[in-house]
Design a protein around this motif. Sequence first.
Motif, PDB file in Angstrom:
ATOM      1  N   ARG A  31     125.094 -19.747  17.269  1.00 38.23           N
ATOM      2  CA  ARG A  31     124.280 -20.960  17.327  1.00 38.23           C
ATOM      3  C   ARG A  31     122.950 -20.771  16.609  1.00 38.23           C
ATOM      4  O   ARG A  31     122.425 -19.677  16.545  1.00 38.23           O
ATOM      5  CB  ARG A  31     124.036 -21.354  18.777  1.00 38.23           C
ATOM      6  CG  ARG A  31     125.356 -21.616  19.498  1.00 38.23           C
ATOM      7  CD  ARG A  31     125.162 -22.338  20.799  1.00 38.23           C
ATOM      8  NE  ARG A  31     126.438 -22.608  21.428  1.00 38.23           N
ATOM      9  CZ  ARG A  31     127.206 -23.639  21.137  1.00 38.23           C
ATOM     10  NH1 ARG A  31     126.845 -24.506  20.237  1.00 38.23           N
ATOM     11  NH2 ARG A  31     128.357 -23.816  21.759  1.00 38.23           N
ATOM     12  N   ASP A  32     122.423 -21.894  16.104  1.00 38.56           N
ATOM     13  CA  ASP A  32     121.144 -21.918  15.408  1.00 38.56           C
ATOM     14  C   ASP A  32     120.087 -22.402  16.390  1.00 38.56           C
ATOM     15  O   ASP A  32     120.079 -23.574  16.776  1.00 38.56           O
ATOM     16  CB  ASP A  32     121.238 -22.865  14.205  1.00 38.56           C
ATOM     17  CG  ASP A  32     119.988 -22.840  13.347  1.00 38.56           C
ATOM     18  OD1 ASP A  32     118.967 -22.254  13.762  1.00 38.56           O
ATOM     19  OD2 ASP A  32     120.037 -23.420  12.247  1.00 38.56           O
ATOM     20  N   ARG A  71     117.952 -25.558  15.259  1.00 35.72           N
ATOM     21  CA  ARG A  71     118.566 -26.888  15.155  1.00 35.72           C
ATOM     22  C   ARG A  71     119.102 -27.256  16.532  1.00 35.72           C
ATOM     23  O   ARG A  71     119.868 -26.504  17.118  1.00 35.72           O
ATOM     24  CB  ARG A  71     119.710 -26.880  14.137  1.00 35.72           C
ATOM     25  CG  ARG A  71     119.229 -26.666  12.721  1.00 35.72           C
ATOM     26  CD  ARG A  71     120.383 -26.596  11.736  1.00 35.72           C
ATOM     27  NE  ARG A  71     121.282 -27.723  11.874  1.00 35.72           N
ATOM     28  CZ  ARG A  71     122.613 -27.641  11.740  1.00 35.72           C
ATOM     29  NH1 ARG A  71     123.180 -26.494  11.479  1.00 35.72           N
ATOM     30  NH2 ARG A  71     123.367 -28.704  11.872  1.00 35.72           N
ATOM     31  N   ARG A 120     122.492 -25.949  18.119  1.00 32.98           N
ATOM     32  CA  ARG A 120     123.714 -26.392  17.443  1.00 32.98           C
ATOM     33  C   ARG A 120     124.496 -25.210  16.900  1.00 32.98           C
ATOM     34  O   ARG A 120     123.934 -24.188  16.532  1.00 32.98           O
ATOM     35  CB  ARG A 120     123.355 -27.337  16.296  1.00 32.98           C
ATOM     36  CG  ARG A 120     122.834 -28.661  16.814  1.00 32.98           C
ATOM     37  CD  ARG A 120     122.611 -29.626  15.717  1.00 32.98           C
ATOM     38  NE  ARG A 120     123.815 -29.761  14.911  1.00 32.98           N
ATOM     39  CZ  ARG A 120     124.012 -30.715  14.048  1.00 32.98           C
ATOM     40  NH1 ARG A 120     123.103 -31.624  13.861  1.00 32.98           N
ATOM     41  NH2 ARG A 120     125.125 -30.777  13.341  1.00 32.98           N
ATOM     42  N   SER A 121     125.779 -25.396  16.821  1.00 35.09           N
ATOM     43  CA  SER A 121     126.668 -24.381  16.272  1.00 35.09           C
ATOM     44  C   SER A 121     126.398 -24.203  14.793  1.00 35.09           C
ATOM     45  O   SER A 121     126.108 -25.165  14.078  1.00 35.09           O
ATOM     46  CB  SER A 121     128.125 -24.797  16.471  1.00 35.09           C
ATOM     47  OG  SER A 121     128.976 -23.994  15.696  1.00 35.09           O
ATOM     48  N   LYS A 122     126.507 -22.964  14.322  1.00 34.84           N
ATOM     49  CA  LYS A 122     126.404 -22.702  12.889  1.00 34.84           C
ATOM     50  C   LYS A 122     127.751 -22.897  12.203  1.00 34.84           C
ATOM     51  O   LYS A 122     127.869 -22.746  11.004  1.00 34.84           O
ATOM     52  CB  LYS A 122     125.909 -21.281  12.643  1.00 34.84           C
ATOM     53  CG  LYS A 122     124.445 -21.101  12.970  1.00 34.84           C
ATOM     54  CD  LYS A 122     123.959 -19.745  12.517  1.00 34.84           C
ATOM     55  CE  LYS A 122     122.470 -19.611  12.709  1.00 34.84           C
ATOM     56  NZ  LYS A 122     121.974 -18.340  12.180  1.00 34.84           N
ATOM     57  N   HIS A 174     127.657 -13.791   6.216  1.00 39.07           N
ATOM     58  CA  HIS A 174     127.537 -15.243   6.353  1.00 39.07           C
ATOM     59  C   HIS A 174     126.069 -15.664   6.307  1.00 39.07           C
ATOM     60  O   HIS A 174     125.724 -16.653   5.649  1.00 39.07           O
ATOM     61  CB  HIS A 174     128.186 -15.706   7.660  1.00 39.07           C
ATOM     62  CG  HIS A 174     128.188 -17.183   7.818  1.00 39.07           C
ATOM     63  ND1 HIS A 174     129.092 -17.991   7.173  1.00 39.07           N
ATOM     64  CD2 HIS A 174     127.377 -18.007   8.517  1.00 39.07           C
ATOM     65  CE1 HIS A 174     128.839 -19.250   7.472  1.00 39.07           C
ATOM     66  NE2 HIS A 174     127.813 -19.279   8.292  1.00 39.07           N
ATOM     67  N   GLU A 175     125.202 -14.932   6.985  1.00 43.49           N
ATOM     68  CA  GLU A 175     123.776 -15.245   6.980  1.00 43.49           C
ATOM     69  C   GLU A 175     123.188 -15.104   5.575  1.00 43.49           C
ATOM     70  O   GLU A 175     122.380 -15.930   5.159  1.00 43.49           O
ATOM     71  CB  GLU A 175     123.016 -14.333   7.950  1.00 43.49           C
ATOM     72  CG  GLU A 175     123.146 -14.753   9.383  1.00 43.49           C
ATOM     73  CD  GLU A 175     122.532 -16.118   9.628  1.00 43.49           C
ATOM     74  OE1 GLU A 175     121.399 -16.389   9.183  1.00 43.49           O
ATOM     75  OE2 GLU A 175     123.201 -16.949  10.255  1.00 43.49           O
ATOM     76  N   ARG A 231     124.268 -18.093   3.577  1.00 44.72           N
ATOM     77  CA  ARG A 231     123.539 -19.272   4.041  1.00 44.72           C
ATOM     78  C   ARG A 231     122.117 -19.282   3.492  1.00 44.72           C
ATOM     79  O   ARG A 231     121.630 -20.303   3.008  1.00 44.72           O
ATOM     80  CB  ARG A 231     123.519 -19.316   5.566  1.00 44.72           C
ATOM     81  CG  ARG A 231     122.980 -20.635   6.135  1.00 44.72           C
ATOM     82  CD  ARG A 231     122.759 -20.560   7.629  1.00 44.72           C
ATOM     83  NE  ARG A 231     121.795 -19.556   8.007  1.00 44.72           N
ATOM     84  CZ  ARG A 231     120.473 -19.703   7.875  1.00 44.72           C
ATOM     85  NH1 ARG A 231     119.971 -20.784   7.377  1.00 44.72           N
ATOM     86  NH2 ARG A 231     119.649 -18.740   8.263  1.00 44.72           N
TER      87      ARG A 231
END
Length: 138
Positions: free
Chosen positions: A45-46, A49, A57-59, A111-112, A115
């Motif tokens: 999760r972020d 956000r 919120r989910s990433k 992934h990060e 992003r």
Amino acid sequence: VDEKILSSLAVSAAAGAAAGKAGGQARHAAKRNGDRLVRQVKIVRDEQRRDARGQPRSKGFGFIQFGTHEAALAALEALADNPAALEKHGGKGRRLLVEFAVDSVQKLKLHEQRRKLGAERRAAEAAAAAAALLHPPP
């Protein structure tokens, strides 16, 4: 999709494929035998956000740790690119991308990085567009 739904999907997929039994029967048999098909489910999760309820919120990705390799393989086969997997949970037409993670930390870092690079690229493009509006070429 939250952790509870994802866990339910994973358990049903792993149990349903086990020994050709229906999901509920295999799940109950596994519980009687003390097996744990799914050990842990984590949706990344972020914290910055938030949704309408104020929750992070989910990433858009997460991790499932299975009790056995066979359970993981069964869930992979049942859930990967399956449009019916999310239909009961409001995800009609959406598909899960399911793959084995050799090392979850490595996947998360990659992934990060992607992003961040994407965000930096979009910021640079926005800055260039704004500069072009402020200082049009002669």
